[in-house]
Design a protein around this motif. Sequence first.
Motif, mmCIF file in Angstrom:
data_model
loop_
_atom_site.group_PDB
_atom_site.id
_atom_site.type_symbol
_atom_site.label_atom_id
_atom_site.label_comp_id
_atom_site.label_asym_id
_atom_site.label_seq_id
_atom_site.Cartn_x
_atom_site.Cartn_y
_atom_site.Cartn_z
ATOM 1 N N LYS A 1 51.275 53.233 68.991
ATOM 2 C CA LYS A 1 49.933 53.571 69.463
ATOM 3 C C LYS A 1 48.951 52.456 69.110
ATOM 4 O O LYS A 1 49.145 51.735 68.138
ATOM 5 C CB LYS A 1 49.472 54.882 68.829
ATOM 6 N N PRO A 2 47.874 52.311 69.890
ATOM 7 C CA PRO A 2 46.866 51.305 69.547
ATOM 8 C C PRO A 2 46.206 51.627 68.214
ATOM 9 O O PRO A 2 46.204 52.769 67.760
ATOM 10 C CB PRO A 2 45.869 51.392 70.706
ATOM 11 N N TYR A 3 45.639 50.597 67.597
ATOM 12 C CA TYR A 3 45.056 50.728 66.269
ATOM 13 C C TYR A 3 43.561 51.032 66.331
ATOM 14 O O TYR A 3 42.843 50.586 67.231
ATOM 15 C CB TYR A 3 45.245 49.438 65.476
ATOM 16 N N ALA A 4 43.116 51.759 65.323
ATOM 17 C CA ALA A 4 41.691 51.952 65.053
ATOM 18 C C ALA A 4 41.508 51.840 63.544
ATOM 19 O O ALA A 4 42.446 52.094 62.775
ATOM 20 C CB ALA A 4 41.219 53.311 65.560
ATOM 21 N N VAL A 5 40.340 51.442 63.116
ATOM 22 C CA VAL A 5 40.101 51.257 61.686
ATOM 23 C C VAL A 5 38.760 51.876 61.305
ATOM 24 O O VAL A 5 37.856 52.006 62.138
ATOM 25 C CB VAL A 5 40.111 49.761 61.280
ATOM 26 N N LEU A 6 38.655 52.253 60.042
ATOM 27 C CA LEU A 6 37.408 52.816 59.525
ATOM 28 C C LEU A 6 37.159 52.291 58.124
ATOM 29 O O LEU A 6 38.074 51.847 57.434
ATOM 30 C CB LEU A 6 37.458 54.345 59.539
ATOM 31 N N CYS B 1 37.949 50.325 67.316
ATOM 32 C CA CYS B 1 39.312 50.567 67.793
ATOM 33 C C CYS B 1 39.761 49.478 68.752
ATOM 34 O O CYS B 1 38.967 48.680 69.243
ATOM 35 C CB CYS B 1 39.414 51.941 68.452
ATOM 36 N N GLU B 2 41.044 49.495 68.996
ATOM 37 C CA GLU B 2 41.706 48.539 69.873
ATOM 38 C C GLU B 2 41.589 49.058 71.307
ATOM 39 O O GLU B 2 42.550 49.513 71.905
ATOM 40 C CB GLU B 2 43.164 48.458 69.433
ATOM 41 N N CYS B 3 40.394 48.979 71.845
ATOM 42 C CA CYS B 3 40.101 49.558 73.150
ATOM 43 C C CYS B 3 39.368 48.523 73.997
ATOM 44 O O CYS B 3 38.753 47.604 73.468
ATOM 45 C CB CYS B 3 39.210 50.787 73.020
ATOM 46 N N PRO B 4 39.392 48.682 75.306
ATOM 47 C CA PRO B 4 38.597 47.795 76.160
ATOM 48 C C PRO B 4 37.106 47.996 75.890
ATOM 49 O O PRO B 4 36.661 49.107 75.595
ATOM 50 C CB PRO B 4 38.957 48.250 77.577
ATOM 51 N N GLY B 5 36.347 46.936 75.977
ATOM 52 C CA GLY B 5 34.906 47.061 75.830
ATOM 53 C C GLY B 5 34.461 47.204 74.385
ATOM 54 O O GLY B 5 35.201 46.943 73.445
ATOM 55 N N GLU B 6 33.239 47.639 74.208
ATOM 56 C CA GLU B 6 32.615 47.768 72.898
ATOM 57 C C GLU B 6 32.820 49.176 72.361
ATOM 58 O O GLU B 6 32.374 50.148 72.968
ATOM 59 C CB GLU B 6 31.115 47.475 73.014
ATOM 60 N N HIS B 7 33.497 49.295 71.220
ATOM 61 C CA HIS B 7 33.768 50.614 70.661
ATOM 62 C C HIS B 7 33.464 50.677 69.167
ATOM 63 O O HIS B 7 34.080 51.444 68.439
ATOM 64 C CB HIS B 7 35.210 51.037 70.935
ATOM 65 N N ASP C 1 33.731 44.306 57.844
ATOM 66 C CA ASP C 1 34.934 44.839 57.204
ATOM 67 C C ASP C 1 35.886 45.470 58.220
ATOM 68 O O ASP C 1 37.091 45.240 58.175
ATOM 69 C CB ASP C 1 34.562 45.873 56.136
ATOM 70 N N VAL C 2 35.362 46.281 59.150
ATOM 71 C CA VAL C 2 36.265 46.909 60.115
ATOM 72 C C VAL C 2 36.743 45.910 61.160
ATOM 73 O O VAL C 2 37.902 45.966 61.597
ATOM 74 C CB VAL C 2 35.634 48.150 60.784
ATOM 75 N N GLU C 3 35.888 44.985 61.540
ATOM 76 C CA GLU C 3 36.316 43.979 62.518
ATOM 77 C C GLU C 3 37.405 43.085 61.933
ATOM 78 O O GLU C 3 38.392 42.761 62.613
ATOM 79 C CB GLU C 3 35.119 43.144 62.960
ATOM 80 N N ALA C 4 37.239 42.683 60.674
ATOM 81 C CA ALA C 4 38.240 41.831 60.035
ATOM 82 C C ALA C 4 39.551 42.592 59.818
ATOM 83 O O ALA C 4 40.637 42.050 60.057
ATOM 84 C CB ALA C 4 37.707 41.311 58.701
ATOM 85 N N LEU C 5 39.471 43.833 59.376
ATOM 86 C CA LEU C 5 40.690 44.603 59.141
ATOM 87 C C LEU C 5 41.465 44.811 60.439
ATOM 88 O O LEU C 5 42.698 44.688 60.462
ATOM 89 C CB LEU C 5 40.367 45.943 58.496
ATOM 90 N N LEU C 6 40.773 45.114 61.524
ATOM 91 C CA LEU C 6 41.457 45.296 62.797
ATOM 92 C C LEU C 6 42.149 43.999 63.217
ATOM 93 O O LEU C 6 43.312 44.021 63.650
ATOM 94 C CB LEU C 6 40.473 45.742 63.876
ATOM 95 N N ALA C 7 41.479 42.861 63.072
ATOM 96 C CA ALA C 7 42.086 41.586 63.430
ATOM 97 C C ALA C 7 43.300 41.281 62.553
ATOM 98 O O ALA C 7 44.329 40.798 63.036
ATOM 99 C CB ALA C 7 41.047 40.462 63.310
#
Length: 220
Positions: free
Chosen positions: A17-22, A40-46, A175-181
């Motif tokens: 499944k695609p990833y999401a982070v908090l 989350c790993e979604c199209p657009g801004e989420h 923090d969430v942007e870096a963790l997702l990457a």
Amino acid sequence: MGYRLAAGRPFSRSDAKPYAVLDIETDGLRGPLLYWTATCECPGEHFQKGTTADGLWSWIIKHESREHANRDHVWWAHNGGEYDFVYLFESMKVDAAAREAVIHPVMSGERMIGARVTHAKHRIDLRDSFALMPASLASLAAQLSPELPKLDIGLARGVTFDAGNAEHRAYARRDVEALLAVLQRFRAILSERFGGTLPSWSAAGTALRAWQQTDRKSVV
């Protein structure tokens, strides 16, 4: 009683499944929740943000993107099993009682590294990325997402997070942007080098999967 980790295949259906982070910011260590961020790993801004655990849990189970419902993501938080997820448990329990959902803690030895919430055919996995990659987020970002270095607003020196401060909000978002990457790149490297293996709940479980794939190839 929680799930114990066991040997498995290169990946399970939920791993794909695609990833999401908090991430949750608090008033000092173990203090009241002040602010949360999620993406989350979604199209657009989420990117999402808020100030209550109920708001975060509601977004996890109800928010829908153009392609995915967030309940169809794997949710990660760094050291979430010991920290972030603790702040969600009361909201999770209230919601589980209302929807007749079931919460299963996921254990690695005596340490809780996440939880699985099941309701009808839907399942939400909350996973601790520190159990998968046992290093600080600052160190992981420097290695796997150097374009997104962890910021410093002085929390280790006693500064209290202030949701009204733009610099502090930028810190939480980073923090969430870096963790997702970091997670995306770790997943890509693992899959490329070990025959499609995807991250499991822990470093040990993931290493076993990778070894099994390598061993299978050597036998073939």
